[in-house]
Design an enzyme around this catalytic site. Structure first.
Site, PDB file in Angstrom:
ATOM      1  N   ARG A  35      12.641   8.106   3.128  1.00  9.38           N
ATOM      2  CA  ARG A  35      11.252   7.788   3.478  1.00  9.38           C
ATOM      3  C   ARG A  35      11.233   6.693   4.532  1.00  9.38           C
ATOM      4  O   ARG A  35      11.851   5.641   4.362  1.00  9.38           O
ATOM      5  CB  ARG A  35      10.494   7.329   2.231  1.00  9.38           C
ATOM      6  CG  ARG A  35       9.114   6.728   2.489  1.00  9.38           C
ATOM      7  CD  ARG A  35       8.445   6.407   1.161  1.00  9.38           C
ATOM      8  NE  ARG A  35       7.197   5.657   1.297  1.00  9.38           N
ATOM      9  CZ  ARG A  35       7.056   4.359   1.035  1.00  9.38           C
ATOM     10  NH1 ARG A  35       8.125   3.650   0.614  1.00  9.38           N
ATOM     11  NH2 ARG A  35       5.900   3.754   1.172  1.00  9.38           N
ATOM     12  N   ARG A  76      -7.525  -5.341   3.512  1.00 14.09           N
ATOM     13  CA  ARG A  76      -6.970  -6.685   3.316  1.00 14.09           C
ATOM     14  C   ARG A  76      -7.993  -7.738   3.687  1.00 14.09           C
ATOM     15  O   ARG A  76      -8.840  -7.523   4.561  1.00 14.09           O
ATOM     16  CB  ARG A  76      -5.704  -6.878   4.165  1.00 14.09           C
ATOM     17  CG  ARG A  76      -4.584  -5.900   3.880  1.00 14.09           C
ATOM     18  CD  ARG A  76      -3.368  -6.174   4.758  1.00 14.09           C
ATOM     19  NE  ARG A  76      -2.325  -5.169   4.588  1.00 14.09           N
ATOM     20  CZ  ARG A  76      -1.402  -5.188   3.627  1.00 14.09           C
ATOM     21  NH1 ARG A  76      -1.393  -6.187   2.766  1.00 14.09           N
ATOM     22  NH2 ARG A  76      -0.497  -4.234   3.539  1.00 14.09           N
ATOM     23  N   LYS A 217      -0.821  11.449  -0.859  1.00 14.27           N
ATOM     24  CA  LYS A 217      -0.536  10.397  -1.829  1.00 14.27           C
ATOM     25  C   LYS A 217      -1.775  10.139  -2.675  1.00 14.27           C
ATOM     26  O   LYS A 217      -2.853   9.869  -2.136  1.00 14.27           O
ATOM     27  CB  LYS A 217      -0.104   9.122  -1.096  1.00 14.27           C
ATOM     28  CG  LYS A 217       1.195   9.279  -0.325  1.00 14.27           C
ATOM     29  CD  LYS A 217       1.498   8.064   0.528  1.00 14.27           C
ATOM     30  CE  LYS A 217       1.769   6.821  -0.306  1.00 14.27           C
ATOM     31  NZ  LYS A 217       2.078   5.644   0.548  1.00 14.27           N
ATOM     32  N   THR A 275       6.618   4.527  -6.986  1.00 10.44           N
ATOM     33  CA  THR A 275       6.147   3.147  -7.080  1.00 10.44           C
ATOM     34  C   THR A 275       6.565   2.438  -8.366  1.00 10.44           C
ATOM     35  O   THR A 275       6.317   2.919  -9.466  1.00 10.44           O
ATOM     36  CB  THR A 275       4.606   3.025  -6.962  1.00 10.44           C
ATOM     37  OG1 THR A 275       4.094   4.024  -6.101  1.00 10.44           O
ATOM     38  CG2 THR A 275       4.246   1.669  -6.388  1.00 10.44           C
TER      39      THR A 275
END
Length: 471
Positions: A35, A76, A217, A275
């Site tokens: 990845r 963010r 995802k 994850t």
């Protein structure tokens, strides 16, 4: 390069794994697909690592898959004057569009669409859920929030808005630039982050135009509401439990994982569980018992692949992380209970010759004790149908398309081999026997179950099955 397990391993490349020597060792140790995380690094960095992978692929004469993971609309906060602020329960903080550095009273939130979408009473989670705030007031250019939990907040921490479908594009301008760069490099998969609805998936497919496969995802709860529709549009799924686990209650994550893995598997598409699988191994040479159990649970669930993120990209023990993940997968698959689970959960098949042949191949292979199922495929569909059944023996995929062989490196049990054109089924059987021996998948006297479509080269025509003895 025959693996001693069927479940595949995806390894992320980064500062700790950027050299050719390290990438080669990771591949030899057990990584099947690499990845490239486009949230970090430059295009030049990723291009160089991909070049190393292709050189290693030639060295071992074995396909290696590559996933380019797009950053997506990662939300963010801005920066603070002192780098961080201390928080107390009940403290008031203002999120606004002012780009100057923040303090204990306010901080920049460079997302006007988020300010517009939220209302008093909504909650925001920051820094992977370590900080929880509640919106108390809003204006055209600000949100006033009250701190409910959390001790500190530092620069550029991400934030999540549970239960709210955000009015943001699933592919940012950065993503579109990265996507084209990744496709030009020749990656096999594009991973699309933070999909929320089917239209997000269709947009990505329209941009990719068949140049690579699309892996979506699952990180937003809204994606789970459209799961079936999005699976139909995508080529594969990654269950990214980090962000998803922030946005849904932690106690829901295990059941969601089981549901998603089963649904994607039954659809005949690869599913990657990702994850925080061996998170402690970023700094420690051994995983916790809970982490080992987590990896094993994903294998028991029937996942195609498990993924390492920071463990291999930036950790102190990348090789050890791959080695222990390899051992966990192999040991779990050796458990008789694992085979009981796989055999008890066969997917439904459509009333087509292709599905009928594939179902028969799985049953015949187990009945006669075949050492390998061999599939001839142009698009990969024949092999993917075989993967759905999670057979106990390897699936040797013979294809004239090198990219198809690489794309299938993330699929359960597949051992891809690139071959020259085969003219008829008799040649296919001979090639299957010869290559099974060369690839260390069978020896003299072993049985192979071989499936193929006649005429050759036409997608979706699997209509022949043969049990062959290796001579």
């Amino acid at each position: 390069m025959r693996r001693s397990r069927q479940t595949k391993i995806v390894g992320t490349l980064g500062p700790a794994s950027s050299s050719k020597a390290m990438i080669r060792t990771l591949f030899e140790t057990g990584v099947d697909t690499f990845r490239l995380n486009f949230s970090h690094g430059t295009h030049a960095d990723h291009k160089e690592r991909l070049k190393f992978i292709r050189e290693i692929e030639k060295e071992f004469n074995h396909p290696i898959g590559v996933i380019a993971d797009m950053q997506g609309p990662k939300l963010r906060v801005g920066k603070f004057k002192n780098g961080k602020i201390d928080l107390e329960k009940g403290m008031s903080l203002r999120f606004d569009l002012d780009e100057t550095e923040g303090n204990e009273k306010r901080v920049n939130l460079p997302h006007p669409e988020i300010i517009e979408a939220l209302n008093p009473g909504d909650h925001i989670l920051l820094d992977d859920g370590k900080v929880r705030v509640r919106v108390t007031d809003k204006g055209e250019d600000f949100l006033q929030v009250e701190i409910e939990t959390g001790a500190k907040l530092s620069n550029n921490k991400g934030f999540n808005v549970p239960g709210v479908v955000l009015p943001i594009a699933a592919l940012t301008e950065k993503d579109k630039i990265d996507l084209e760069a990744a496709l030009d490099m020749g990656v096999d998969w594009i991973a699309q982050s933070f999909v929320q609805k089917p239209e997000d998936v269709q947009l990505a497919q329209d941009l990719i135009q068949g140049r690579a496969k699309l892996m979506i995802k699952l990180e937003k709860p809204s994606a789970l509401d459209y799961l079936d529709e999005m699976i139909d549009l995508a080529d594969g799924v990654m269950l990214a439990r980090g962000d998803l686990g922030v946005e849904i209650p932690p106690e829901r994550v295990p059941s969601v994982q089981k549901h998603v893995v089963k649904t994607v598997r039954h659809a005949g598409k690869p599913i990657v569980v990702a994850t925080q699988m061996l998170e402690s191994m970023i700094e420690n040479a051994r995983p916790t018992r809970a982490e080992a159990s987590d990896v094993a649970t994903a294998v028991y669930d029937g996942t195609d692949a498990v993924m390492l993120s920071a463990e291999t990209a930036a950790g102190d023990y990348p090789i050890e992380a791959v080695r222990i993940m390899d051992r966990i997968c192999e040991t779990t698959e050796a458990d008789p209970y694992y085979r009981t689970i796989m055999n008890a959960d066969h997917p439904r098949s459509s009333a087509t010759p292709s599905d009928a042949i594939t179902n028969a191949a799985d049953q015949v292979a187990q009945t006669v004790g075949a050492t390998c199922i061999t599939t001839f495929t142009t698009s990969g569909s024949t092999t993917l149908r075989a993967c759905r059944h999670r057979p106990p023996m390897p699936i040797m995929c013979l294809t004239t398309n090198n990219q198809v062989a690489r794309q299938l490196c993330v699929s359960y049990g597949v051992h891809g081999v690139h071959v020259d054109y085969v003219n008829d089924f008799r040649e296919a059987v001979a090639a299957g026997i010869k290559l099974a021996k060369e690839q260390d998948l069978a020896k003299k006297g072993d049985l192979l179950v071989i499936t193929a479509g006649v005429p050759f080269g036409e997608t979706g025509t699997t209509n022949n099955l043969r049990v062959a003895i290796v001579d």
